[in-house]
Design a protein around this motif. Structure first.
Motif, PDB file in Angstrom:
ATOM      1  N   MET A   1       0.414  12.476 -18.684  1.00 29.42           N
ATOM      2  CA  MET A   1       1.048  11.194 -18.597  1.00 29.42           C
ATOM      3  C   MET A   1       2.304  11.339 -17.776  1.00 29.42           C
ATOM      4  SD  MET A   1       0.470   9.552 -22.354  1.00 29.42           S
ATOM      5  CE  MET A   1       0.835   7.897 -21.849  1.00 29.42           C
ATOM      6  N   TYR A   2       2.560  10.105 -17.075  1.00 30.58           N
ATOM      7  CA  TYR A   2       4.068  10.110 -16.204  1.00 30.58           C
ATOM      8  C   TYR A   2       4.764   9.191 -16.234  1.00 30.58           C
ATOM      9  CZ  TYR A   2       0.377  12.931 -14.304  1.00 30.58           C
ATOM     10  OH  TYR A   2      -0.709  13.993 -13.859  1.00 30.58           O
TER      11      TYR A   2
ATOM     12  N   LEU B   1       2.535  13.073  -8.348  1.00 31.24           N
ATOM     13  CA  LEU B   1       2.442  12.292  -7.057  1.00 31.24           C
ATOM     14  C   LEU B   1       3.592  12.330  -6.333  1.00 31.24           C
ATOM     15  CD1 LEU B   1      -0.474   9.573  -7.946  1.00 31.24           C
ATOM     16  CD2 LEU B   1      -0.650  11.866  -6.946  1.00 31.24           C
ATOM     17  N   ILE B   2       3.671  12.629  -4.933  1.00 28.03           N
ATOM     18  CA  ILE B   2       4.808  12.255  -4.336  1.00 28.03           C
ATOM     19  C   ILE B   2       4.365  11.041  -3.382  1.00 28.03           C
ATOM     20  CG2 ILE B   2       6.511  12.846  -2.563  1.00 28.03           C
ATOM     21  CD1 ILE B   2       6.345  14.664  -5.207  1.00 28.03           C
TER      22      ILE B   2
ATOM     23  N   TYR C   1       0.890  -1.192  -0.122  1.00 27.59           N
ATOM     24  CA  TYR C   1      -0.028   0.211  -0.028  1.00 27.59           C
ATOM     25  C   TYR C   1       0.945   1.256   0.020  1.00 27.59           C
ATOM     26  CZ  TYR C   1      -3.933  -2.939   0.897  1.00 27.59           C
ATOM     27  OH  TYR C   1      -4.993  -3.895   0.859  1.00 27.59           O
ATOM     28  N   PHE C   2       0.622   2.149  -0.914  1.00 26.69           N
ATOM     29  CA  PHE C   2       1.227   3.199  -1.018  1.00 26.69           C
ATOM     30  C   PHE C   2       0.658   4.437  -0.719  1.00 26.69           C
ATOM     31  CE2 PHE C   2       5.380   2.074  -2.967  1.00 26.69           C
ATOM     32  CZ  PHE C   2       5.009   0.929  -3.552  1.00 26.69           C
ATOM     33  N   CYS C   3       0.738   5.563  -0.130  1.00 28.31           N
ATOM     34  CA  CYS C   3       0.409   6.639   0.344  1.00 28.31           C
ATOM     35  C   CYS C   3       1.149   7.627  -0.579  1.00 28.31           C
ATOM     36  CB  CYS C   3       0.590   6.997   1.764  1.00 28.31           C
ATOM     37  SG  CYS C   3       0.429   8.757   2.366  1.00 28.31           S
ATOM     38  N   ALA C   4       0.179   8.641  -1.192  1.00 25.89           N
ATOM     39  CA  ALA C   4       0.510   9.745  -2.154  1.00 25.89           C
ATOM     40  C   ALA C   4      -0.032  11.073  -1.904  1.00 25.89           C
ATOM     41  CB  ALA C   4       0.457   9.183  -3.588  1.00 25.89           C
TER      42      ALA C   4
ATOM     43  N   LYS D   1       9.255   7.263  -7.645  1.00 24.61           N
ATOM     44  CA  LYS D   1       9.949   8.355  -8.092  1.00 24.61           C
ATOM     45  C   LYS D   1       9.583   8.915  -9.391  1.00 24.61           C
ATOM     46  CE  LYS D   1      12.086   8.658  -4.202  1.00 24.61           C
ATOM     47  NZ  LYS D   1      12.035   9.613  -3.097  1.00 24.61           N
ATOM     48  N   LEU D   2       8.956  10.251  -9.642  1.00 23.67           N
ATOM     49  CA  LEU D   2       8.700  10.763 -10.705  1.00 23.67           C
ATOM     50  C   LEU D   2       9.902  10.989 -11.617  1.00 23.67           C
ATOM     51  CD1 LEU D   2       6.264  11.691 -12.654  1.00 23.67           C
ATOM     52  CD2 LEU D   2       6.521  13.769 -11.666  1.00 23.67           C
TER      53      LEU D   2
END
Lengths: 112, 111
Positions: free
Chosen positions: B32-33, A100-101, A88-91, B44-45
């Protein structure tokens, strides 16, 4: 500089009990938060979100709580099921371009 | 009902080789990403795009390039592969900057 942190790498709960996954953030400008669920060899899938104007959002067995003063959110799963076993990821949404971080993720194991 | 399609699913590269990770979406999403996920870390983006012809750097863009000539396609280019680029790469799209749809990922190993 981890702006979104999930300090528990893993969590194990018994089927039928509550699972609580925690997430902390440092940037007070974040105003929208999401939880994603990820199974092995698959992409993350959206689970539930919350806007900073709310302190709770519920969707079936899943509830997200937001405490803005503490910069903390949590995901509650009740009752937990073996099929909930996943990462599970929180963003947090950064800016208006949808970036999104993500937190590091928490691996949940629900035991039958 | 394809959503976001990534190819290839797996690839092994030698140091210094180049390759392009393909990403296509059929939902007419503007945004888009590209993200990478390393073990024990969040996503990480790398790069993102808010529409055809527009791209911008994310948190970890070094060693990568992107292009967005159409709404549907957002390829990620690695020019000189390095072991530090060993990772799982996810492409995602969204209509208005939330509600992402992710692809199933490309697992890349650089040896």
């Amino acid at each position: 500089d981890q702006q979104v942190k999930q300090n528990s790498p893993s969590l194990s709960v018994q089927e039928g009990r509550i699972s609580i996954l925690n997430c902390d953030y440092t940037n007070s400008m974040f105003d929208y938060f999401l939880w994603y669920k990820k199974y092995p060899a698959e992409g993350p899938t959206f689970l539930i979100s919350i806007s900073s104007i709310k302190d709770k959002n519920e969707d079936g067995r899943f509830t997200v709580f937001l405490n803005k003063s503490a910069k903390h959110l949590s995901l509650h799963i009740v009752p937990s099921q073996p099929g909930d076993s996943a990462v599970y990821f929180c963003a947090a949404v950064s800016g208006n371009t949808g970036k999104l971080i993500f937190g590091q993720g928490t691996t949940l194991q629900v035991k039958p | 009902n394809a959503g976001v399609t990534q190819t290839p699913k797996f690839r092994i590269l030698k140091i210094g080789q180049s390759m392009t990770l393909q990403c296509t979406q059929d939902m007419n999403h503007n945004y888009m990403y590209w993200y990478r996920q390393d073990p024990g870390m969040g996503l990480k983006l790398i790069y993102y795009s808010v529409g055809a012809g527009i791209t911008d750097k994310g948190e970890v863009p070094n060693g990568y390039n992107v292009s967005r000539s159409t709404t549907e396609d957002f390829p990620l280019r690695l020019e000189l592969a390095a072991p530090s680029q060993t990772s799982v790469y996810f492409c995602a799209s969204s209509y208005s900057g939330d509600g992402y749809t992710f692809g199933s990922g490309t697992r890349l190993t650089v040896v």
